[in-house]
Design a protein around this motif. Structure first.
Motif, PDB file in Angstrom:
ATOM      1  N   UNK A  60       0.837  -1.209   0.000  1.00  8.05           N
ATOM      2  CA  UNK A  60       0.000   0.000   0.000  1.00  8.05           C
ATOM      3  C   UNK A  60       0.871   1.258   0.000  1.00  8.05           C
ATOM      4  N   UNK A  61       2.192   1.093   0.088  1.00  8.42           N
ATOM      5  CA  UNK A  61       3.090   2.251   0.118  1.00  8.42           C
ATOM      6  C   UNK A  61       3.567   2.674  -1.283  1.00  8.42           C
ATOM      7  N   UNK A  62       3.085   1.993  -2.322  1.00 10.12           N
ATOM      8  CA  UNK A  62       3.464   2.318  -3.693  1.00 10.12           C
ATOM      9  C   UNK A  62       3.192   3.798  -3.978  1.00 10.12           C
ATOM     10  N   UNK A  63       4.170   4.487  -4.536  1.00 12.04           N
ATOM     11  CA  UNK A  63       4.063   5.909  -4.932  1.00 12.04           C
ATOM     12  C   UNK A  63       3.764   6.840  -3.766  1.00 12.04           C
ATOM     13  N   UNK A  64       4.152   6.468  -2.533  1.00 17.83           N
ATOM     14  CA  UNK A  64       3.834   7.342  -1.400  1.00 17.83           C
ATOM     15  C   UNK A  64       5.078   7.881  -0.690  1.00 17.83           C
ATOM     16  N   UNK A  65       6.252   7.790  -1.320  1.00 14.37           N
ATOM     17  CA  UNK A  65       7.455   8.336  -0.682  1.00 14.37           C
ATOM     18  C   UNK A  65       7.275   9.821  -0.401  1.00 14.37           C
ATOM     19  N   UNK A  66       7.604  10.230   0.808  1.00 12.08           N
ATOM     20  CA  UNK A  66       7.492  11.637   1.186  1.00 12.08           C
ATOM     21  C   UNK A  66       6.098  12.064   1.597  1.00 12.08           C
ATOM     22  N   UNK A  67       5.142  11.145   1.501  1.00 11.35           N
ATOM     23  CA  UNK A  67       3.757  11.506   1.849  1.00 11.35           C
ATOM     24  C   UNK A  67       3.391  11.089   3.268  1.00 11.35           C
ATOM     25  N   UNK A  68       2.351  11.748   3.785  1.00 13.14           N
ATOM     26  CA  UNK A  68       1.801  11.351   5.089  1.00 13.14           C
ATOM     27  C   UNK A  68       1.036  10.053   4.925  1.00 13.14           C
ATOM     28  N   UNK A  69       1.427   9.018   5.653  1.00 15.32           N
ATOM     29  CA  UNK A  69       0.701   7.737   5.563  1.00 15.32           C
ATOM     30  C   UNK A  69       0.229   7.273   6.930  1.00 15.32           C
ATOM     31  N   UNK A  70       0.527   8.072   7.975  1.00 16.18           N
ATOM     32  CA  UNK A  70       0.183   7.655   9.332  1.00 16.18           C
ATOM     33  C   UNK A  70       0.000   8.894  10.194  1.00 16.18           C
ATOM     34  N   UNK A  71      -0.580   8.676  11.344  1.00 13.15           N
ATOM     35  CA  UNK A  71      -0.712   9.759  12.314  1.00 13.15           C
ATOM     36  C   UNK A  71       0.670  10.310  12.668  1.00 13.15           C
ATOM     37  N   UNK A  72       0.728  11.595  13.022  1.00 14.88           N
ATOM     38  CA  UNK A  72       2.050  12.204  13.255  1.00 14.88           C
ATOM     39  C   UNK A  72       2.771  11.631  14.477  1.00 14.88           C
ATOM     40  N   UNK A  73       2.060  10.873  15.301  1.00 14.65           N
ATOM     41  CA  UNK A  73       2.759  10.269  16.444  1.00 14.65           C
ATOM     42  C   UNK A  73       3.406   8.919  16.082  1.00 14.65           C
ATOM     43  N   UNK A  74       3.297   8.563  14.785  1.00 13.09           N
ATOM     44  CA  UNK A  74       3.802   7.244  14.363  1.00 13.09           C
ATOM     45  C   UNK A  74       5.196   7.342  13.741  1.00 13.09           C
ATOM     46  N   UNK A  75       6.145   6.660  14.369  1.00 13.84           N
ATOM     47  CA  UNK A  75       7.469   6.481  13.780  1.00 13.84           C
ATOM     48  C   UNK A  75       7.767   4.975  13.780  1.00 13.84           C
ATOM     49  N   UNK A  76       8.054   4.456  12.591  1.00 18.17           N
ATOM     50  CA  UNK A  76       8.317   3.017  12.456  1.00 18.17           C
ATOM     51  C   UNK A  76       9.712   2.827  11.863  1.00 18.17           C
TER      52      UNK A  76
END
Lengths: 440, 469
Positions: free
Chosen positions: A251-267
């Motif tokens: 689901x991360x295809x073409x999403x580099x640099x984009x918001x994909x999660x809540x701002x409290x999320x670091x993985x």
């Protein structure tokens, strides 16, 4: 085993191969399975093998060699060569890492006490007894001990060795058919092993889960136990590989640099995590493993890469080879600042899910999936827990990450049958999670 | 290798085992992948090793090694015996095995087109054909992941009760993941597999490129013409593919006796089926579910299981009544029965456990036209993507990939993602007609210690059981 590696490398170069990677394994793994409070089977696996990767003018191939005589090695290399000559090249192949590298020991990844452990059954009995003391009637589970030696030699100057151990247990406790709980404990050094905690957690959840009622459907705030959220993150870990993205499984295809999660999320992926079940000193091409931030403050930063894929995208390897398919070592969801109590008090009416299994996708690129809660499931109402059953989480992966509202401050390292990639995660509170159920 | 297998059994008996079984396995094969038109490389599979399972004082031990010398095998036998002895101390009652008739047998599946004689480049041509045919449709398919795999699986099984079974079974498969992007929307056909026991001729005859073309065309049509599925309970017709996954998940797995008796409780789960449910009604009178490893060229084909017991068709449900569980020798003994040869191991380094082989819904006598002709409002679910079931195998869900509205006895426009979310009892009680046409579908649910299985099914019609959201 380095003598075998060197022989393979020498013969491969003589035959004209370009890049060559020889990764030798010596493994001893034990398993004790138990059910209905008794041991059902005890096993020992001994394996010695070499995984071989070769490149010939951009054609790539791999095989495992388990019969390590010089004759068989030469025969295998010649077979590879003759088969590869007629093949079309892999145009997007850009080579392996240039060594040599320096390696640091990763703390708490090897313990001689595990190698010398004669009899692990006492740990099984301790886990069973802990669960029974909490009120369980039937206890089932599996215990593993691991001892692995890795020998890596490449045509680009790498010669590296790593030795690791591990011990882990997964315990499921039952009271009736519908009342169960699950606990796990996975460590690399014996003194940190705590089978009782796994048994106790399983027993406690089973006890709380008694007399469940049919659960509701709709959208609810959901608290995921670390065991449950680890399952979702383990699936996500595959989707962070650049290979999975190219193949249409992310689901991360073409999403580099984009918001994909809540701002409290670091993985992150942390290959060199002390006491991490997936930790290793180096990846399959010899690059020292390290910490890579995949999602930072909710923004998707990078796919996981090997050297070839990194060159293809004009960047640096993240030390996650897999020569064909980059993969994660230990996935880490950074904890937040909520105590467990504070997290539960955030929920006026919601659901607490202690475990899930069978996560399946309708569409990998969209991220639409469902997963089945198993073991204790609870309706949370003003701090009270009421056991429920027969519900399903039906939602979208990115929406779940975007809906993360609060994170516990304590992290748990999870690795078991349903969580192949080790995951460290706290308790996670997600807003408005889709819940469905069978209506007939 | 025969001597080494016999040596392992004898050695275990010498060391005090009351039962011993040794299984040599060798797998040789090739796999290839193609990603977005690029060959991804060649992988050779050449794996061999031996697993030894013993009973000592009623405890069970297992050890394996891939170093096939007398010394190493002897060491593995010692470990298995030692582990079994220790395990026997943490048991309430000893493990016992049912009495069986054993044979000395050799059998193999012949290949008309032996894939060992075919070059990797020629095998890659099969994937290139899928690639070309999909591209030629004109449908925009930006992500295409294709895989080919073959292997010859050679086994020698001996036990101390007199079994000596040698088999050679070739297996061949093609899989694809295709992502269709049209009109700003995206649909996907993931992990679709075509697989057989036999030679390359089976793949060529099956023409996987036609399945792939059908999938991308259906997904394009779904994007442009697909409408919301009807809400509420309507009639549902499911294809052999969907019936196959449903029998696999809600009949095959819950009838595995190790789950029924709780041995799998911590991993694969238990079962809503209990030992005293034999003879109980679980479905309508026209539901018969058969489990048959002996189907020629099927993905789950075998004639003797991994305990050396001769295989036969098993009737799990007959005319709606639960008639038989899948058993190995341990659980056949507990049930006071003979084993029905369901002991399976996926590799030399795994113990045989109870698992299904080929599970299918027995055929009825309806043509497809007859199945749909009196449906006023319904859905025909042709294929599925998402599916799962709880660990007691009772609450399940299947989401359609290709699906159509049925209105007044006719197939109409495609419908998007119809959902069947239902209990096992409701599912099989709702069946009121079964078609007569069969298709085989291999299944991808491969996990540790479990073989790949290939459910198949017939088109079936369920009254008022399609629950759509």
């Amino acid at each position: 085993m380095f003598d075998v590696n060197e022989f393979i490398l020498k013969k491969a170069k003589e035959l004209g191969f370009g890049d060559v990677v020889v990764l030798g394994y010596e493994t001893n793994r034990r398993q004790v399975r138990f059910a209905n409070n008794e041991i059902t089977v005890a096993k020992n696996w001994h394996e010695r093998k070499v995984e071989l990767f070769v490149e010939l003018e951009k054609r790539v191939a791999g095989t495992s060699i388990t019969e390590l005589s010089e004759d068989n090695i030469e025969r295998t290399l010649k077979t590879l060569l003759s088969n590869m000559k007629g093949m079309a090249p892999k145009e997007d192949y850009y080579g392996i890492a240039e060594g040599p590298f320096e390696y640091r020991d990763i703390p708490e990844t090897f313990d001689r006490a595990i190698v010398e452990l004669d009899e692990p059954n006492e740990y099984v009995e301790r886990a069973i007894n802990a669960a029974l003391e909490e009120g369980a009637k039937r206890v089932a589970g599996v215990l593993y001990t691991d001892h692995t030696r890795l020998y890596l030699t490449t045509s680009n100057g790498v010669e590296a060795f790593d030795e690791g151990t591990g011990i882990e247990i997964s315990v499921r406790a039952f009271i009736g058919d519908l009342e169960s709980g699950h606990g796990t404990n996975s460590v690399r050094v014996l003194k940190k092993f705590d089978p009782e905690s796994a048994g106790r957690n399983a027993g406690e959840i089973a006890k709380l889960a008694q007399n469940p009622e049919q659960g509701p459907e709709g959208r609810f705030d959901v608290i995921f136990d670390p065991l449950a959220f680890a399952n979702l993150l383990s699936y996500m870990s595959f989707m962070t590989s650049a290979y999975a993205a190219e193949a249409g499984f992310s689901f991360l295809v073409n999403k580099l640099g984009q918001r994909v999660a809540s701002e409290i999320v670091t993985i992150k992926d942390v290959g060199n995590m002390p006491n991490g079940y997936g930790s290793r000193k180096f990846d399959d091409e010899g690059v020292p493993t390290r910490e890579t931030t995949i999602i930072e403050g909710g923004t998707f930063k990078t796919f996981l890469l090997n050297t070839s894929m990194a060159k293809k995208y004009g960047t640096e390897t993240t030390a996650n080879a897999g020569l064909i398919m980059p993969h994660t070592w230990n996935i880490v969801l950074e904890p937040g600042d909520y105590t467990r109590e504070e997290l539960f008090s955030e929920v006026k009416r919601g659901i607490y899910i202690t475990n899930v299994w069978y996560t399946r996708f309708q569409n990998y690129v969209a991220g639409d999936f469902s997963t089945i809660p198993r073991d204790g499931i609870f309706l949370v109402e003003n701090g009270e827990l009421k056991p429920i059953r027969n519900i399903r989480v039906s939602d979208n992966f990115q929406r779940i990450l975007e809906g993360i509202k609060a994170l516990g401050k304590e992290s748990y390292h999870i690795h078991w049958w349903e969580v192949d990639t080790p995951v460290s995660t706290p308790y996670v509170l997600v807003e408005d999670v889709g819940i469905t159920r069978a209506t007939k | 290798m025969h001597e080494l297998v016999e040596f392992a059994v004898e050695k275990a008996l010498e060391l005090g085992a009351s039962y011993a079984e040794a299984r040599f396995e060798e797998k040789n094969g090739t796999s290839l992948a193609m990603k977005n038109g690029n060959p991804e490389g060649l992988e050779f599979l050449a794996e061999r090793g031996m697993g030894i399972r013993v009973l000592v004082d009623g405890g069970m031990g297992f050890a394996s090694t891939n170093v096939l010398t007398k010394e190493s095998v002897s060491e593995a036998v010692k470990k298995a015996v030692k582990l079994a002895k220790a395990a026997s101390k943490v048991r309430n009652e000893p493990i016992r095995f049912s009495e069986e008739d054993f044979h000395e047998v050799y059998y193999e599946v012949k290949m008309r087109k032996d894939f060992r004689d075919v070059s990797p480049e020629e095998k890659m041509e099969l994937l290139r054909k899928v690639e070309e045919e999909v591209t030629a449709t004109g449908v925009n398919v930006p992500m295409r992941y294709l895989g080919y795999s073959d292997q010859v699986w050679h086994k020698i099984i001996a036990n101390s009760d007199g079994a000596f079974i040698e088999s050679v079974i070739p297996r061949v498969s093609v899989m694809y993941n295709l992502v269709v992007f049209e009109n700003g929307q995206m649909e996907q056909a993931p992990f679709v597999q075509r697989a057989f026991s036999g030679g390359l001729e089976l793949i060529e005859r099956d023409e996987p490129w036609n399945w792939a073309v059908k999938d991308v065309q259906a997904l394009k049509k779904l994007i442009y013409e697909g409408q919301k599925a009807p809400e509420g309970k309507v009639d549902l017709v499911i294809s052999p593919e969907v019936a196959g996954i449903a029998v696999h998940e809600s009949v095959g797995h819950p009838y595995e006796s190790d789950r029924i008796f709780g041995r799998e409780a911590a991993q694969a789960g238990e079962s809503f089926v209990k030992p005293d449910m034999l003879g109980e009604r679980i479905g309508s009178e026209i539901v018969t579910v058969i489990e048959d490893p002996t189907l020629p060229n099927s993905w789950g084909f075998y004639l003797y299981d991994d305990e050396g017991v001769k295989a036969r068709p098993r009737y799990l449900i007959k005319d709606g009544i639960i008639t038989e569980f899948l058993t190995n020798r341990e659980y056949a003994y507990k049930l006071g029965q003979r084993s029905n040869a369901s002991a399976r191991a996926i590799n030399y380094n795994r113990e045989p456990i109870v698992r299904m082989a080929n599970t299918y819904l027995a055929p009825g006598d309806y043509s497809f036209e007859e199945l749909i002709e009196d449906i006023k409002l319904g859905v025909y679910m042709v294929s599925f993507n998402e599916w799962n079931i709880d660990d007691r195998r009772y609450q399940q869900r299947y989401i359609g990939r290709e699906a159509y509205l049925i209105e007044n006895g006719e197939i109409k426009h495609p419908v998007k993602r119809p959902i069947l979310e239902i209990t096992t009892r409701a599912l099989w009680s709702s069946v009121d007609a079964v078609g007569k046409d069969v298709e085989m579908f291999p299944e991808l649910a491969e996990r540790v210690n479990r073989d790949r299985v290939s459910p198949s099914g017939w088109v079936e019609r369920m009254r008022g059981s399609g629950i759509y959201r």
